[in-house]
Motif scaffolding. Structure first.
Motif, short mmCIF file in Angstrom:
data_model
loop_
_atom_site.label_atom_id
_atom_site.label_comp_id
_atom_site.label_asym_id
_atom_site.label_seq_id
_atom_site.Cartn_x
_atom_site.Cartn_y
_atom_site.Cartn_z
N ALA A 71 0.83 -1.21 0.00
CA ALA A 71 0.00 0.00 0.00
C ALA A 71 0.86 1.26 0.00
O ALA A 71 0.58 2.23 -0.72
N VAL A 72 1.94 1.26 0.80
CA VAL A 72 2.83 2.43 0.87
C VAL A 72 3.51 2.66 -0.47
O VAL A 72 3.60 3.80 -0.96
N VAL A 73 3.98 1.60 -1.10
CA VAL A 73 4.68 1.72 -2.38
C VAL A 73 3.72 2.15 -3.48
O VAL A 73 4.03 3.04 -4.29
N GLU A 74 2.56 1.52 -3.54
CA GLU A 74 1.61 1.84 -4.61
C GLU A 74 1.10 3.27 -4.53
O GLU A 74 0.78 3.87 -5.56
N GLU A 75 1.07 3.83 -3.33
CA GLU A 75 0.60 5.21 -3.18
C GLU A 75 1.47 6.19 -3.96
O GLU A 75 1.00 7.20 -4.46
N ILE A 76 2.77 5.89 -4.06
CA ILE A 76 3.70 6.79 -4.73
C ILE A 76 4.16 6.25 -6.08
O ILE A 76 4.24 6.99 -7.07
N LEU A 77 4.45 4.96 -6.15
CA LEU A 77 5.00 4.38 -7.37
C LEU A 77 3.99 3.62 -8.21
O LEU A 77 4.32 3.15 -9.30
N GLY A 78 2.78 3.48 -7.71
CA GLY A 78 1.78 2.72 -8.46
C GLY A 78 2.24 1.28 -8.63
O GLY A 78 2.70 0.65 -7.68
N ASP A 79 2.14 0.78 -9.85
CA ASP A 79 2.56 -0.60 -10.11
C ASP A 79 3.94 -0.67 -10.74
O ASP A 79 4.31 -1.68 -11.35
N LYS A 80 4.74 0.40 -10.57
CA LYS A 80 6.05 0.45 -11.21
C LYS A 80 7.14 -0.27 -10.41
O LYS A 80 8.27 -0.37 -10.88
N ALA A 81 6.83 -0.74 -9.21
CA ALA A 81 7.85 -1.37 -8.37
C ALA A 81 7.37 -2.70 -7.83
O ALA A 81 6.19 -2.88 -7.53
N ASP A 82 8.30 -3.64 -7.72
CA ASP A 82 8.04 -4.88 -7.01
C ASP A 82 8.29 -4.63 -5.53
O ASP A 82 9.12 -3.79 -5.15
N VAL A 83 7.61 -5.39 -4.68
CA VAL A 83 7.76 -5.24 -3.24
C VAL A 83 8.20 -6.56 -2.64
O VAL A 83 7.59 -7.61 -2.90
N LEU A 84 9.25 -6.51 -1.85
CA LEU A 84 9.78 -7.70 -1.19
C LEU A 84 9.82 -7.43 0.31
O LEU A 84 10.40 -6.44 0.75
N VAL A 85 9.18 -8.31 1.09
CA VAL A 85 9.20 -8.20 2.55
C VAL A 85 9.92 -9.42 3.10
O VAL A 85 9.54 -10.56 2.82
N VAL A 86 10.98 -9.18 3.86
CA VAL A 86 11.78 -10.26 4.41
C VAL A 86 12.00 -10.03 5.89
O VAL A 86 11.87 -8.91 6.39
N ALA A 87 12.34 -11.09 6.60
CA ALA A 87 12.64 -11.00 8.02
C ALA A 87 14.15 -11.05 8.23
O ALA A 87 14.86 -11.75 7.51
N GLY A 88 14.62 -10.31 9.20
CA GLY A 88 16.05 -10.32 9.50
C GLY A 88 16.35 -9.42 10.67
O GLY A 88 15.65 -8.44 10.92
N ASP A 89 17.41 -9.75 11.41
CA ASP A 89 17.77 -8.95 12.58
C ASP A 89 18.61 -7.73 12.21
O ASP A 89 18.78 -6.83 13.03
N ARG A 90 19.17 -7.71 11.00
CA ARG A 90 19.98 -6.58 10.55
C ARG A 90 19.44 -6.08 9.22
O ARG A 90 19.82 -6.58 8.15
N PRO A 91 18.55 -5.08 9.23
CA PRO A 91 18.00 -4.56 7.98
C PRO A 91 19.07 -4.11 6.99
O PRO A 91 18.91 -4.29 5.78
N ASP A 92 20.15 -3.53 7.49
CA ASP A 92 21.20 -3.06 6.58
C ASP A 92 21.82 -4.23 5.81
O ASP A 92 22.12 -4.11 4.61
N GLU A 93 21.99 -5.38 6.47
CA GLU A 93 22.57 -6.53 5.80
C GLU A 93 21.62 -7.09 4.75
O GLU A 93 22.04 -7.53 3.68
N ARG A 94 20.32 -7.09 5.06
CA ARG A 94 19.34 -7.58 4.08
C ARG A 94 19.27 -6.66 2.86
O ARG A 94 19.18 -7.12 1.72
#
Length: 294
Positions: A71-94
């Motif tokens: 929802a956050v991405v589509e509000e600004i980029l519409g359908d121009k971006a893929d969205v990937l949600v992953v779990a991890g203890d270090r966001p910078d490393e992901r």
């Protein structure tokens, strides 16, 4: 394929990064041929979630995060971006792993401080770590940046005449081609310390010394640009505090963004020597790209 990875925070700090990605997509020469790939990556702190949730609730929470991220991405980029949600203890490393895996042309992240806002912590923990490691050219964007604030001037690239700024120079030239913008190289020279005190009360002599240092720097800059294959690139030489002069140049030329190199200083080195790149990323009112050394 030209891939840009966007670090997605579900709070407002990633809004500027998404707007910058949209600005890039609207101008990138690869976009019309569907060769531009935008990938928004949201990292869920798995450790915190698992400590606060029962195991059977984790998947449900991840699904909810995916819905919010889309929802956050589509509000600004519409359908121009893929969205990937992953779990991890270090966001910078992901985020670094995603940028490396996709050979990202740019990694776009937000920061905490808004444009022209003075905060004790401007970048945030994830941004600070990525600025230190630089898995790819990393763009740091104020959270309140929008396309209407992008100037119509050249991309500004900071150079210092040393070999470690060549990757930044090449990247800026490449972005100039990809985004259809001219590029302006800016070299900032600082008067040696001994000049400051003796001439502090002699403005005329100090001005003459400043002019002389600027003129003496011009052949060095021209030789550096020519040797790098950019002899026809316009440039300026300015004198004074490096970050301040670069920001002034960006304002005067209505530059949409600034590109600078990085020496990847360690924590100990940063204690003794400030990093121009990280200071720019924290202080600029426009996107700043930090390019890793070769």
């Amino acid at each position: 394929m030209h891939t840009w990875v966007i670090g997605l925070d579900l709070r407002e700090r990633s809004q500027g990064a998404l707007h910058f990605a949209r600005w890039v997509a609207a101008r990138h020469r690869a976009a019309p041929a569907d060769l531009l790939h935008l990938l928004a990556v949201h990292v869920v702190d798995a450790g915190t979630m698992r400590r606060s949730l029962r195991g059977e609730d984790f998947d449900e929470m991840m699904d909810e995060r995916r819905r919010k991220a889309v929802a956050v991405v589509e509000e600004i980029l519409g359908d121009k971006a893929d969205v990937l949600v992953v779990a991890g203890d270090r966001p910078d490393e992901r985020l670094a792993a995603a940028a490396t895996l996709h050979g990202a042309e740019g990694l776009v992240i937000g920061r905490q401080a808004k444009a022209n806002e003075e905060r004790l912590v401007a970048l945030g923990r994830v941004a600070r770590r990525l600025v230190r490691t630089l898995p790819a050219p990393t763009w740091c964007v104020p959270p309140d940046w929008t396309e209407d604030r992008a100037g119509d001037g050249p991309i500004l690239v900071a150079i210092d005449g040393r070999e470690d700024c060549l990757p930044a120079l090449r990247y800026a030239a490449r972005m100039g081609v990809e985004l259809g913008r001219k590029v302006l190289a800016v070299f900032v020279v600082e008067l040696p310390e001994p000049w400051g005190e003796p001439y502090a009360n002699l403005p005329r002599l100090l001005a003459e010394a400043r002019d002389r240092f600027i003129e003496e720097a011009r052949p060095e800059v021209e030789s550096f640009l020519g040797g790098a294959g950019y002899g026809d690139m316009p440039y300026e030489v300015r004198e004074g505090p490096v970050v301040q002069r670069l920001l002034e140049a960006a304002d005067e030329h209505a530059s949409p963004c600034i590109v600078t190199g990085s020496r990847k200083l360690s924590l100990v080195e940063r204690f003794f020597t400030s990093s121009v790149g990280s200071t720019l990323a924290a202080a600029a009112d426009r996107p700043v790209a930090l390019v890793p050394p070769a």
